[in-house]
Scaffold this motif. Structure first.
Motif, PDB file in Angstrom:
ATOM      1  N   ASP A   8       0.830  -1.210   0.000  1.00  0.00           N
ATOM      2  CA  ASP A   8       0.000   0.000   0.000  1.00  0.00           C
ATOM      3  C   ASP A   8       0.862   1.257   0.000  1.00  0.00           C
ATOM      4  OD1 ASP A   8      -2.205  -1.644   0.143  1.00  0.00           O
ATOM      5  OD2 ASP A   8      -2.580  -1.295   2.280  1.00  0.00           O
ATOM      6  N   TYR A   9       2.078   1.135   0.509  1.00  0.00           N
ATOM      7  CA  TYR A   9       2.950   2.302   0.642  1.00  0.00           C
ATOM      8  C   TYR A   9       3.828   2.546  -0.587  1.00  0.00           C
ATOM      9  CZ  TYR A   9       1.617   2.695   5.544  1.00  0.00           C
ATOM     10  OH  TYR A   9       0.901   2.867   6.708  1.00  0.00           O
ATOM     11  N   LEU A  10       3.734   1.709  -1.605  1.00  0.00           N
ATOM     12  CA  LEU A  10       4.574   1.913  -2.785  1.00  0.00           C
ATOM     13  C   LEU A  10       4.362   3.277  -3.429  1.00  0.00           C
ATOM     14  CD1 LEU A  10       4.414  -1.654  -4.426  1.00  0.00           C
ATOM     15  CD2 LEU A  10       6.366  -0.594  -3.251  1.00  0.00           C
ATOM     16  N   PRO A  11       3.108   3.748  -3.630  1.00  0.00           N
ATOM     17  CA  PRO A  11       2.921   5.078  -4.212  1.00  0.00           C
ATOM     18  C   PRO A  11       2.782   6.186  -3.169  1.00  0.00           C
ATOM     19  CG  PRO A  11       0.815   3.947  -4.194  1.00  0.00           C
ATOM     20  CD  PRO A  11       1.825   3.016  -3.542  1.00  0.00           C
ATOM     21  N   TYR A  12       3.081   5.884  -1.908  1.00  0.00           N
ATOM     22  CA  TYR A  12       2.770   6.804  -0.812  1.00  0.00           C
ATOM     23  C   TYR A  12       3.470   8.159  -0.978  1.00  0.00           C
ATOM     24  CZ  TYR A  12       2.096   8.369   4.040  1.00  0.00           C
ATOM     25  OH  TYR A  12       1.751   9.076   5.166  1.00  0.00           O
ATOM     26  N   THR A  13       4.773   8.130  -1.214  1.00  0.00           N
ATOM     27  CA  THR A  13       5.526   9.383  -1.314  1.00  0.00           C
ATOM     28  C   THR A  13       5.102  10.175  -2.547  1.00  0.00           C
ATOM     29  OG1 THR A  13       7.394   8.362  -0.174  1.00  0.00           O
ATOM     30  CG2 THR A  13       7.837  10.385  -1.385  1.00  0.00           C
ATOM     31  N   PHE A  14       4.857   9.482  -3.653  1.00  0.00           N
ATOM     32  CA  PHE A  14       4.375  10.160  -4.862  1.00  0.00           C
ATOM     33  C   PHE A  14       3.027  10.818  -4.609  1.00  0.00           C
ATOM     34  CE2 PHE A  14       1.730  10.193  -8.664  1.00  0.00           C
ATOM     35  CZ  PHE A  14       2.546  10.841  -9.576  1.00  0.00           C
ATOM     36  N   ASN A  15       2.097  10.081  -4.015  1.00  0.00           N
ATOM     37  CA  ASN A  15       0.760  10.623  -3.749  1.00  0.00           C
ATOM     38  C   ASN A  15       0.826  11.827  -2.814  1.00  0.00           C
ATOM     39  OD1 ASN A  15      -0.599   8.764  -5.346  1.00  0.00           O
ATOM     40  ND2 ASN A  15      -1.031   7.367  -3.663  1.00  0.00           N
ATOM     41  N   ARG A  16       1.683  11.740  -1.812  1.00  0.00           N
ATOM     42  CA  ARG A  16       1.810  12.837  -0.857  1.00  0.00           C
ATOM     43  C   ARG A  16       2.374  14.086  -1.542  1.00  0.00           C
ATOM     44  NH1 ARG A  16       5.425  11.781   4.391  1.00  0.00           N
ATOM     45  NH2 ARG A  16       6.979  11.660   2.761  1.00  0.00           N
ATOM     46  N   PHE A  17       3.388  13.895  -2.388  1.00  0.00           N
ATOM     47  CA  PHE A  17       3.941  15.037  -3.121  1.00  0.00           C
ATOM     48  C   PHE A  17       2.894  15.675  -4.020  1.00  0.00           C
ATOM     49  CE2 PHE A  17       5.535  16.595  -7.174  1.00  0.00           C
ATOM     50  CZ  PHE A  17       6.322  17.652  -6.757  1.00  0.00           C
ATOM     51  N   GLN A  18       2.144  14.857  -4.748  1.00  0.00           N
ATOM     52  CA  GLN A  18       1.124  15.387  -5.648  1.00  0.00           C
ATOM     53  C   GLN A  18       0.103  16.236  -4.891  1.00  0.00           C
ATOM     54  OE1 GLN A  18       0.152  14.960  -9.142  1.00  0.00           O
ATOM     55  NE2 GLN A  18       2.354  14.619  -9.363  1.00  0.00           N
TER      56      GLN A  18
END
Length: 374
Positions: A276-286
């Protein structure tokens, strides 16, 4: 240092903390008078608490333990009104927003407490740059394991919460291009970001023991995670929200988080996974960069969606829970922003585009916080 036990608490109760700007009424720069304001507040009876924060131009208010959205809004209103009265006696104003639009960190003063000076000694200039302003929401949990499961379920919606609450487009006189520039300051600290993927308190205790053995941390306060467990309160604490411009928005965000927690707890719509955390940093930046127009990558399917569209779908799934929690008005207020007016960052930019004067932006934002204008 021992982690200790997880305190009992009433499930799905909530508490709200808000960090506020103190600004003078001349040029609307930050005013280092939190000590004077707190002394005046000691004479006032309020349902929660008001405390100092790391620099002397900010304070933190907190509600008591609230059953839901309505009680949170009522308590925030009472605390706000008392604070405004005391601020007016000092000829200063209070203001929401995740950053002050034009203050310079070099002019800030560390508030006189041993812990704040310890943090200043450890983090250097980052301590003064931490003159940023956030909303924290606590959700009561029936037990320690349930708290960790809820934490990881809620982490999927961190970008949604960032986008809704974003109110920090300006830093040191410049438009950063971010809807939430505040979180860039938070991310500079070690042990920020996401919590480790453990789902039992025993496993979390083992992680905590390893971390304390290294000497990197001495307690839970050393973790600056986006969501962290608070064992002494029996809660999880959501920490990614910028301080809104009004108490109504702050209460609505708390109501939304409570509805999310009930949905995740009752319906269990997702099977938790480290992936679940694989796109976490990308999603947070967006979410920080583009707000409601940011891209959300679904961790299960890999599908890309616009955050405002995904938020609309999430809100629709929460309607029955909002009814049970008497939080319908909270969701409706957020729908109006998603479908029309936009988040607080959009409002701040709109005022700046009209007047081209950041002190006027602060003046108007302070008037909103005081309840003098919509």
């Amino acid at each position: 240092m021992s982690l200790g036990s997880f305190a009992p608490s009433q499930p799905l109760t909530l508490g709200v903390e808000l960090e506020l700007q103190i600004v003078n009424n001349d040029d609307y720069d930050l005013a280092p008078v939190s000590g004077d304001l707190l002394r005046l507040m000691q004479k006032r009876s309020i349902p929660g608490d008001v405390k100092p924060e790391i620099t002397s131009s900010m304070i933190e208010l907190s509600t008591g333990v609230c059953a839901g959205y309505g009680q949170a809004l009522s308590e925030l209103g009472q605390i706000r009104d008392a604070l405004v009265d005391c601020a007016q006696a000092l000829d200063v104003s209070l203001c929401g927003g995740g950053t002050h639009p034009f203050q310079h960190w070099t002019r800030r003063r560390i508030f006189e407490t041993p812990r704040f000076h310890e943090l200043s000694s450890l983090y250097g200039y980052l301590s003064k740059q931490f003159t940023v302003f956030g909303q924290h929401v606590h959700i009561g949990c029936p037990g320690a394991d349930a708290a960790l499961v809820l934490l990881h379920g809620m982490s999927r919606f961190i970008p949604h919460l960032i986008a809704l609450a974003a109110s920090s487009p300006f830093v040191q006189g410049e438009d950063t291009g971010f809807d939430s520039a505040r979180l860039n300051s938070v991310f500079a600290f070690p042990l920020s970001g996401r919590a480790p993927f453990v789902q039992t308190w025993d496993d979390f205790g083992a992680f905590f023991t390893k971390m304390t053995r290294t000497g990197v941390v001495s307690g839970m306060k050393d973790f600056y995670w986006d969501i962290r467990p608070k064992p002494e309160f029996g809660t999880i604490e959501v920490r990614v929200l910028d301080t809104p411009l009004t108490i109504e928005k702050a209460a609505a965000l708390a109501g939304f988080i409570q509805c999310l927690a009930r949905w995740l707890t009752v319906e269990k719509p997702f099977k938790l996974s480290e992936d679940d955390y694989l796109p976490y940093t990308f999603n947070r930046f967006q979410a920080c960069r583009f707000g409601l127009d940011g891209t959300f990558v679904d961790p299960e399917t890999g599908e890309h969606r616009v955050l405002r569209d995904d938020l609309s779908a999430v809100l629709a799934r929460l309607d029955s829970h909002a009814g049970d929690l008497r939080a319908e008005a909270a969701l409706q207020a957020l729908r109006r922003e998603i479908n029309g007016s936009g988040n607080d960052a959009a409002w701040l930019r709109g005022i700046e585009s009209q007047d081209r004067l950041l002190p006027e932006v602060v003046r108007r934002a302070a008037a909103r916080w005081h309840g003098d204008q919509p």
